[in-house]
Design an enzyme around this catalytic site. Sequence first.
Site, short mmCIF file in Angstrom:
data_model
loop_
_atom_site.label_atom_id
_atom_site.label_comp_id
_atom_site.label_asym_id
_atom_site.label_seq_id
_atom_site.Cartn_x
_atom_site.Cartn_y
_atom_site.Cartn_z
N LEU A 50 0.73 -1.06 -0.21
CA LEU A 50 -0.11 -0.04 -0.09
C LEU A 50 0.89 1.15 -0.17
CD1 LEU A 50 -2.78 -1.11 2.46
CD2 LEU A 50 -2.81 -1.10 -0.11
N ASP B 193 5.45 -6.49 2.04
CA ASP B 193 6.21 -6.01 0.98
C ASP B 193 7.07 -7.16 0.29
OD1 ASP B 193 9.04 -4.75 0.16
OD2 ASP B 193 8.28 -3.39 1.28
N TYR C 288 14.68 3.92 -14.02
CA TYR C 288 13.41 3.19 -14.05
C TYR C 288 13.60 2.25 -14.80
CZ TYR C 288 8.55 1.66 -15.08
OH TYR C 288 7.57 0.99 -15.42
N LYS D 290 14.25 -2.17 -14.56
CA LYS D 290 13.31 -3.27 -15.43
C LYS D 290 14.09 -4.06 -16.18
CE LYS D 290 9.02 -2.34 -14.00
NZ LYS D 290 8.06 -3.39 -13.48
N ILE E 83 -0.72 21.32 -16.81
CA ILE E 83 0.80 21.42 -16.96
C ILE E 83 1.21 20.40 -18.25
CG2 ILE E 83 3.17 21.06 -16.38
CD1 ILE E 83 2.04 22.03 -13.65
N GLU F 190 12.35 12.16 -21.20
CA GLU F 190 12.46 12.99 -22.49
C GLU F 190 12.25 12.28 -23.82
OE1 GLU F 190 15.08 12.56 -20.40
OE2 GLU F 190 15.47 14.39 -19.27
N1 LIG Z 1 0.59 1.87 -16.08
C1 LIG Z 1 1.33 1.84 -16.99
O1 LIG Z 1 1.19 2.30 -18.21
C2 LIG Z 1 2.77 0.93 -17.06
C3 LIG Z 1 3.56 0.99 -18.15
C4 LIG Z 1 4.70 0.23 -18.19
C5 LIG Z 1 4.98 -0.84 -17.10
N2 LIG Z 1 4.23 -0.78 -16.13
C6 LIG Z 1 4.33 -1.79 -14.86
O2 LIG Z 1 3.37 -2.62 -14.62
C7 LIG Z 1 3.24 -2.60 -13.09
C8 LIG Z 1 2.01 -2.07 -12.75
O3 LIG Z 1 1.76 -0.73 -12.85
P1 LIG Z 1 0.56 0.20 -12.05
O4 LIG Z 1 0.56 1.32 -13.14
O5 LIG Z 1 -0.42 -0.60 -11.83
O6 LIG Z 1 1.60 0.77 -11.02
P2 LIG Z 1 0.80 1.18 -9.59
O7 LIG Z 1 2.01 2.29 -8.94
O8 LIG Z 1 -0.33 1.64 -9.78
O9 LIG Z 1 0.75 -0.24 -8.91
C9 LIG Z 1 1.98 -0.59 -8.17
C10 LIG Z 1 1.70 -1.34 -7.03
O10 LIG Z 1 2.67 -2.01 -6.51
C11 LIG Z 1 2.60 -1.59 -4.84
N3 LIG Z 1 3.97 -1.84 -4.17
C12 LIG Z 1 5.22 -1.07 -4.66
N4 LIG Z 1 6.37 -1.42 -3.95
C13 LIG Z 1 5.91 -2.62 -3.32
C14 LIG Z 1 6.67 -3.38 -2.61
N5 LIG Z 1 7.67 -3.04 -2.10
N6 LIG Z 1 5.88 -4.49 -1.68
C15 LIG Z 1 4.65 -4.58 -2.21
N7 LIG Z 1 3.78 -3.71 -3.02
C16 LIG Z 1 4.68 -2.63 -3.53
C17 LIG Z 1 2.28 -0.30 -4.88
O11 LIG Z 1 1.58 -0.10 -3.44
C18 LIG Z 1 1.20 -0.40 -5.81
O12 LIG Z 1 -0.17 -0.62 -5.42
C19 LIG Z 1 4.28 -2.03 -12.74
O13 LIG Z 1 5.44 -2.84 -12.47
C20 LIG Z 1 4.90 -1.00 -13.59
O14 LIG Z 1 6.21 -0.54 -13.64
C21 LIG Z 1 3.04 -0.08 -15.91
#
Ligand SMILES: NC(=O)c1ccc[n+]([C@@H]2O[C@H](COP(=O)([O-])OP(=O)(O)OC[C@H]3O[C@@H](n4cnc5c(N)ncnc54)[C@H](O)[C@@H]3O)[C@@H](O)[C@H]2O)c1
Length: 315
Positions: free
Chosen positions: A37, A55, A141, A145, A200, A272
């Site tokens: 969370l 976690d 980031y 990944k 913005i 960027e």
């Molecule tokens: N949303 C996008 O457009 C997008 C694009 C490319 C990649 N991603 C990847 O997809 C995944 C999900 O993205 P999202 O948009 O739902 O992100 P989000 O931030 O909404 O969800 C990530 C969740 O991980 C939880 N979290 C973070 N650190 C944690 C930890 N140490 N232990 C337990 N829980 C933890 C957070 O509380 C959050 O609920 C991520 O890995 C993100 O990098 C998302």
Amino acid sequence: MNKNSCAVITGVAGFIGSNLADSLIKEGYKVIGIDNLSHGIKSQVPSEVEFYDLDIRSKDIYPLFREGDFVFHLAAISSISDCQKDPIEASDINITGAINVFEAAYQAGVKKVIYAETSALYEGIDVFPTSEMRIAPKSFYAFSKACENLFAEGYKNFRGLTMIGLRYFNVYGYRQDYRRTIPPVISSFIIKLLKKESPIIYGDGSKKRDFIYVDDVNDFHLLCLKDDRVNNKIFNLGSGESHSVLEVYEKIKEILKVDIKPIFQKDLEGDEIRKTLADITEAKKIGWTPKKNFTEGLEDMVRYIKAEIKKGNIV
Ligand SMILES: NC(=O)c1ccc[n+]([C@@H]2O[C@H](COP(=O)([O-])OP(=O)(O)OC[C@H]3O[C@@H](n4cnc5c(N)ncnc54)[C@H](O)[C@@H]3O)[C@@H](O)[C@H]2O)c1
């Protein structure tokens, strides 16, 4: 088969994880959800999910994988600017955390691990549409990944774990995280314009992104469970279309019937990159095709944000 199947989702309280949980429950899967969370919101986790506030770096998560047939590893610091600010935390969660999840999945003997990669892995590539063949990460980031991707390869090669990497492009839709300091463009434009304030735009607005609706992404998630042709492969999940930030702005203005000028500010560090555009040939080979038209997707987002404002979640 899904009657008795169980999926473990990390990051279940986040944007993609909570939508995924909804889809899996609708399909009859049992869902065990993990989230600390830090960014996610407990109230958006469907009530049917067996939820654990843990976690992903903790050993306490290991017993939760014993019942799992499938694992979706989504938990991460998912914002480029947060990772730029704190690369140590980014690597701890996005790399060490991911390895802990892969190890827990391996020890539990799960059938497949589906994990989140990102289009940011293509930051240094200017061949469009971009296929899965090559990566060129440039931000912290994307580096984190890329390391996750290498460790996934290791778990596939040395532990025999079935790994599926999903390279999400810009996913948008219901529950997109509008609470971030710098929210994703679509939510941020809608919120500001509904408040009759100037949004913005970072940069000059010419940056183009491939936006993909979250329901389309979920269709592919479900295919991953049912179709073994996905095993040990990596897939781009985008729409195969790009829209500039200014174009998105104009479209939202049109839907809301407002005429407010944006404020331009300098690009955010690490963000960027000029253009993303997914080559989705590989995902299409599995029978997937994105269905949501972009304008309809934006209209859905406007309805969602308006409902959030009505509930008092956005002030
Ligand atoms: N949303 C996008 O457009 C997008 C694009 C490319 C990649 N991603 C990847 O997809 C995944 C999900 O993205 P999202 O948009 O739902 O992100 P989000 O931030 O909404 O969800 C990530 C969740 O991980 C939880 N979290 C973070 N650190 C944690 C930890 N140490 N232990 C337990 N829980 C933890 C957070 O509380 C959050 O609920 C991520 O890995 C993100 O990098 C998302």
